[in-house]
Design a protein around this motif. Structure first.
Motif, PDB file in Angstrom:
ATOM      1  N   THR A  58      19.884  64.024  68.676  1.00  0.00           N
ATOM      2  CA  THR A  58      19.920  64.431  70.082  1.00  0.00           C
ATOM      3  C   THR A  58      21.348  64.533  70.574  1.00  0.00           C
ATOM      4  N   GLY A  59      22.274  63.837  69.910  1.00  0.00           N
ATOM      5  CA  GLY A  59      23.667  63.875  70.330  1.00  0.00           C
ATOM      6  C   GLY A  59      23.963  63.083  71.579  1.00  0.00           C
ATOM      7  N   ILE A  60      23.050  62.223  72.012  1.00  0.00           N
ATOM      8  CA  ILE A  60      23.289  61.392  73.199  1.00  0.00           C
ATOM      9  C   ILE A  60      24.069  60.145  72.775  1.00  0.00           C
ATOM     10  N   ILE A  61      25.251  59.975  73.346  1.00  0.00           N
ATOM     11  CA  ILE A  61      26.163  58.899  72.973  1.00  0.00           C
ATOM     12  C   ILE A  61      26.113  57.805  74.029  1.00  0.00           C
ATOM     13  N   VAL A  62      25.903  56.563  73.603  1.00  0.00           N
ATOM     14  CA  VAL A  62      25.846  55.451  74.551  1.00  0.00           C
ATOM     15  C   VAL A  62      27.257  55.012  74.923  1.00  0.00           C
ATOM     16  N   LYS A  63      27.360  54.255  76.002  1.00  0.00           N
ATOM     17  CA  LYS A  63      28.652  53.823  76.533  1.00  0.00           C
ATOM     18  C   LYS A  63      29.505  53.131  75.473  1.00  0.00           C
ATOM     19  N   GLU A  64      28.890  52.244  74.686  1.00  0.00           N
ATOM     20  CA  GLU A  64      29.662  51.489  73.702  1.00  0.00           C
ATOM     21  C   GLU A  64      30.380  52.415  72.728  1.00  0.00           C
ATOM     22  N   ALA A  65      29.683  53.430  72.258  1.00  0.00           N
ATOM     23  CA  ALA A  65      30.307  54.368  71.325  1.00  0.00           C
ATOM     24  C   ALA A  65      31.341  55.232  72.030  1.00  0.00           C
ATOM     25  N   ALA A  66      31.060  55.600  73.285  1.00  0.00           N
ATOM     26  CA  ALA A  66      31.968  56.470  74.030  1.00  0.00           C
ATOM     27  C   ALA A  66      33.283  55.781  74.354  1.00  0.00           C
ATOM     28  N   LEU A  70      36.284  56.217  67.926  1.00  0.00           N
ATOM     29  CA  LEU A  70      37.008  57.484  67.972  1.00  0.00           C
ATOM     30  C   LEU A  70      36.286  58.517  68.831  1.00  0.00           C
ATOM     31  N   LEU A  71      35.000  58.307  69.090  1.00  0.00           N
ATOM     32  CA  LEU A  71      34.240  59.248  69.911  1.00  0.00           C
ATOM     33  C   LEU A  71      34.739  59.287  71.351  1.00  0.00           C
ATOM     34  N   PRO A 100      24.869  48.695  86.589  1.00  0.00           N
ATOM     35  CA  PRO A 100      26.229  48.954  87.073  1.00  0.00           C
ATOM     36  C   PRO A 100      27.209  49.218  85.935  1.00  0.00           C
ATOM     37  N   GLY A 101      27.872  50.357  86.012  1.00  0.00           N
ATOM     38  CA  GLY A 101      28.891  50.687  85.028  1.00  0.00           C
ATOM     39  C   GLY A 101      28.374  51.280  83.737  1.00  0.00           C
ATOM     40  N   TYR A 102      27.057  51.316  83.552  1.00  0.00           N
ATOM     41  CA  TYR A 102      26.527  51.828  82.290  1.00  0.00           C
ATOM     42  C   TYR A 102      26.252  53.328  82.406  1.00  0.00           C
ATOM     43  N   TYR A 103      26.408  54.028  81.285  1.00  0.00           N
ATOM     44  CA  TYR A 103      26.158  55.469  81.268  1.00  0.00           C
ATOM     45  C   TYR A 103      25.877  55.930  79.842  1.00  0.00           C
ATOM     46  N   PHE A 104      25.368  57.145  79.755  1.00  0.00           N
ATOM     47  CA  PHE A 104      25.194  57.863  78.500  1.00  0.00           C
ATOM     48  C   PHE A 104      26.013  59.150  78.586  1.00  0.00           C
ATOM     49  N   LEU A 105      26.350  59.704  77.441  1.00  0.00           N
ATOM     50  CA  LEU A 105      26.958  61.025  77.399  1.00  0.00           C
ATOM     51  C   LEU A 105      26.016  61.978  76.673  1.00  0.00           C
ATOM     52  N   ALA A 106      25.462  62.930  77.418  1.00  0.00           N
ATOM     53  CA  ALA A 106      24.759  64.034  76.766  1.00  0.00           C
ATOM     54  C   ALA A 106      25.825  65.005  76.290  1.00  0.00           C
ATOM     55  N   THR A 107      25.625  65.597  75.141  1.00  0.00           N
ATOM     56  CA  THR A 107      26.700  66.387  74.547  1.00  0.00           C
ATOM     57  C   THR A 107      26.262  67.801  74.177  1.00  0.00           C
ATOM     58  N   ASP A 108      27.263  68.646  74.049  1.00  0.00           N
ATOM     59  CA  ASP A 108      27.082  69.925  73.370  1.00  0.00           C
ATOM     60  C   ASP A 108      27.171  69.573  71.888  1.00  0.00           C
ATOM     61  N   THR A 109      26.052  69.166  71.316  1.00  0.00           N
ATOM     62  CA  THR A 109      26.069  68.526  69.997  1.00  0.00           C
ATOM     63  C   THR A 109      26.629  69.416  68.894  1.00  0.00           C
ATOM     64  N   THR A 291      14.393  52.302  70.067  1.00  0.00           N
ATOM     65  CA  THR A 291      14.898  53.467  70.788  1.00  0.00           C
ATOM     66  C   THR A 291      15.142  54.662  69.882  1.00  0.00           C
ATOM     67  N   ALA A 292      15.210  54.440  68.563  1.00  0.00           N
ATOM     68  CA  ALA A 292      15.576  55.469  67.587  1.00  0.00           C
ATOM     69  C   ALA A 292      17.005  55.952  67.786  1.00  0.00           C
ATOM     70  N   GLY A 293      17.783  55.220  68.581  1.00  0.00           N
ATOM     71  CA  GLY A 293      19.197  55.544  68.738  1.00  0.00           C
ATOM     72  C   GLY A 293      19.970  55.108  67.506  1.00  0.00           C
ATOM     73  N   GLY A 294      20.846  55.984  67.031  1.00  0.00           N
ATOM     74  CA  GLY A 294      21.547  55.636  65.808  1.00  0.00           C
ATOM     75  C   GLY A 294      23.033  55.932  65.802  1.00  0.00           C
ATOM     76  N   ILE A 295      23.549  56.681  66.782  1.00  0.00           N
ATOM     77  CA  ILE A 295      24.940  57.129  66.706  1.00  0.00           C
ATOM     78  C   ILE A 295      25.898  55.951  66.736  1.00  0.00           C
ATOM     79  N   HIS A 296      25.732  55.040  67.691  1.00  0.00           N
ATOM     80  CA  HIS A 296      26.673  53.932  67.808  1.00  0.00           C
ATOM     81  C   HIS A 296      26.610  53.014  66.593  1.00  0.00           C
ATOM     82  N   ALA A 297      25.402  52.607  66.203  1.00  0.00           N
ATOM     83  CA  ALA A 297      25.253  51.710  65.058  1.00  0.00           C
ATOM     84  C   ALA A 297      25.736  52.383  63.779  1.00  0.00           C
ATOM     85  N   ALA A 298      25.432  53.678  63.619  1.00  0.00           N
ATOM     86  CA  ALA A 298      25.860  54.402  62.426  1.00  0.00           C
ATOM     87  C   ALA A 298      27.375  54.487  62.364  1.00  0.00           C
TER      88      ALA A 298
END
Length: 373
Positions: A58-66, A70-71, A100-109, A291-298
């Motif tokens: 999906t290319g959705i990046i969580v705050k921690e990874a953002a 390097l992302l 508060p302060g949390y966000y996601f980044l939707a991307t042009d994957t 959540t099936a989220g994998g970008i940050h952990a990967a």
């Protein structure tokens, strides 16, 4: 534990690579860049000629990874900040969630993946596009990899059906979700500043559906538990007819690109590293079972593996196989939630309890990463 000297970087042969990575997505790129920064000779094999083609993320990046990887250097025009989640019960009643302060980044994957390929080259990695991994043979001091030559270490970051895992006799992912996602270029949601998530046992048993505004349009997806004995294709068209108006999706849209694929959901594989071969990312099951989220952990695991290979070859530190296993998130609580969700999912509790404090608390743990492995 120190090396006996036979595996130091100075003893490297004049040909071949210190590290060959198969797969140029987030985990593979992190591993390759981390190793290259320490001066290793790194090659990445990527079967696609265009890194942005035929994506399965999906290319959705969580705050921690953002913020912590390097992302954080992804060009701003390729991302869109989302600070709210709207969670919909099967009845389409909804609740707004935020932290508060949390966000996601939707991307042009696709563009992000092409940017990532550029980062690999900028760090001196030999990126070979259109070069699929087909075979590797164990040899003295490493692997003989078809398409790359000799590699002192081989890392498989080649997805849920990893060829590296099969060829090297490593553990394989056995449990999956199956997801499909449409891209609607140029489309605009009525509420574009939220990630819209839909619970429905009818359309998404074992997972959810979603709508999100990204920099180029709208992405709409659906995933469900994959049963190899009775494979069911997600009914994304029926799902969007059901939820589109509630989620603010304009009518009569025709999708552009479609993404589809398997998503690991059972946690890290057993035997992910042995004999100078290591798995990371989806190939290693480094994906949240809930959540099936994998970008940050990967990214974090791939980075740890790349650094460990470099530390071993450069400094004689511990075997990177040990580091890879130790660095893998265990997802113990999330594996328990996955077990419960697979067996106890019913629509009526979500309809009944959507606005209750316990359900809101649980949703915030999942979406805003107030989480423990």
């Amino acid at each position: 534990m120190r090396s006996n000297g036979s595996d130091t970087h100075d003893a490297t042969t004049s040909s071949g690579f210190d590290l060959v990575v198969v797969g140029a997505s987030f985990a593979g790129a992190a591993c390759a860049i981390a190793a290259a920064q320490r001066g290793l000779r790194v090659c990445v094999l990527e079967r696609k000629r265009d890194p942005g083609d035929k994506l399965r993320t999906t290319g959705i990046i969580v705050k921690e990874a953002a913020e912590r990887t390097l992302l954080n250097q992804v060009p701003a025009p390729l991302t869109r900040r989302i600070e709210q989640v709207r969670l919909y019960a099967p009845s389409l009643r909804q609740v707004a969630l935020a932290a508060p302060g949390y966000y996601f980044l939707a991307t042009d994957t696709p563009a992000v993946m092409r940017w990532l390929a550029g980062q690999l080259r900028a760090h001196g990695v030999d990126l070979r596009l259109g070069c699929a991994f087909t075979d590797a043979q164990r040899c003295d001091h490493g692997w003989q990899v078809q398409g790359a030559g000799h590699a002192r270490y081989l890392v498989g970051a080649d997805g849920a059906r990893s060829r590296v895992a099969r060829r090297c006799g490593l553990g394989e992912v056995r449990q999956f979700l199956y997801g499909i996602e449409y891209e609607f270029p140029g489309a605009q949601l009525a509420s574009p500043d939220a990630l819209h998530c839909f619970i429905s046992k009818r359309y998404a048993p074992g997972y959810i559906g979603w709508l999100a505004q990204n920099p180029t349009g709208v992405q709409a997806g659906l995933a469900l538990r994959h049963d190899p004995a009775n494979a069911r294709v997600p009914d994304i068209d029926g799902f969007l007819l059901r939820v589109g108006i509630a989620g603010g999706l304009p009518r009569y849209l025709k999708p552009g690109h479609t993404r589809a694929g398997l998503i690991p959901c059972s946690g890290p594989v057993f035997d992910m590293a042995r004999d100078r071969a290591i798995l990371t990312g989806d190939a290693a099951g480094i994906v949240s079972p809930v959540t099936a989220g994998g970008i940050h952990a990967a990214w974090e695991h791939g980075w740890a593996v790349g650094r460990a290979v470099a530390a071993h070859l450069r400094d004689g530190d511990a075997a990177p196989e040990q580091v890879a296993i130790a660095a893998a998130p265990r997802f113990r609580a999330k594996r328990a939630l996955r077990w419960a969700y697979d067996r106890l999912q019913f629509d009526w509790p979500f309809d009944l309890l959507l606005h209750s404090p316990p359900l809101r608390w649980a949703a915030e743990q999942v979406y805003f990463h107030k989480r423990r492995n």
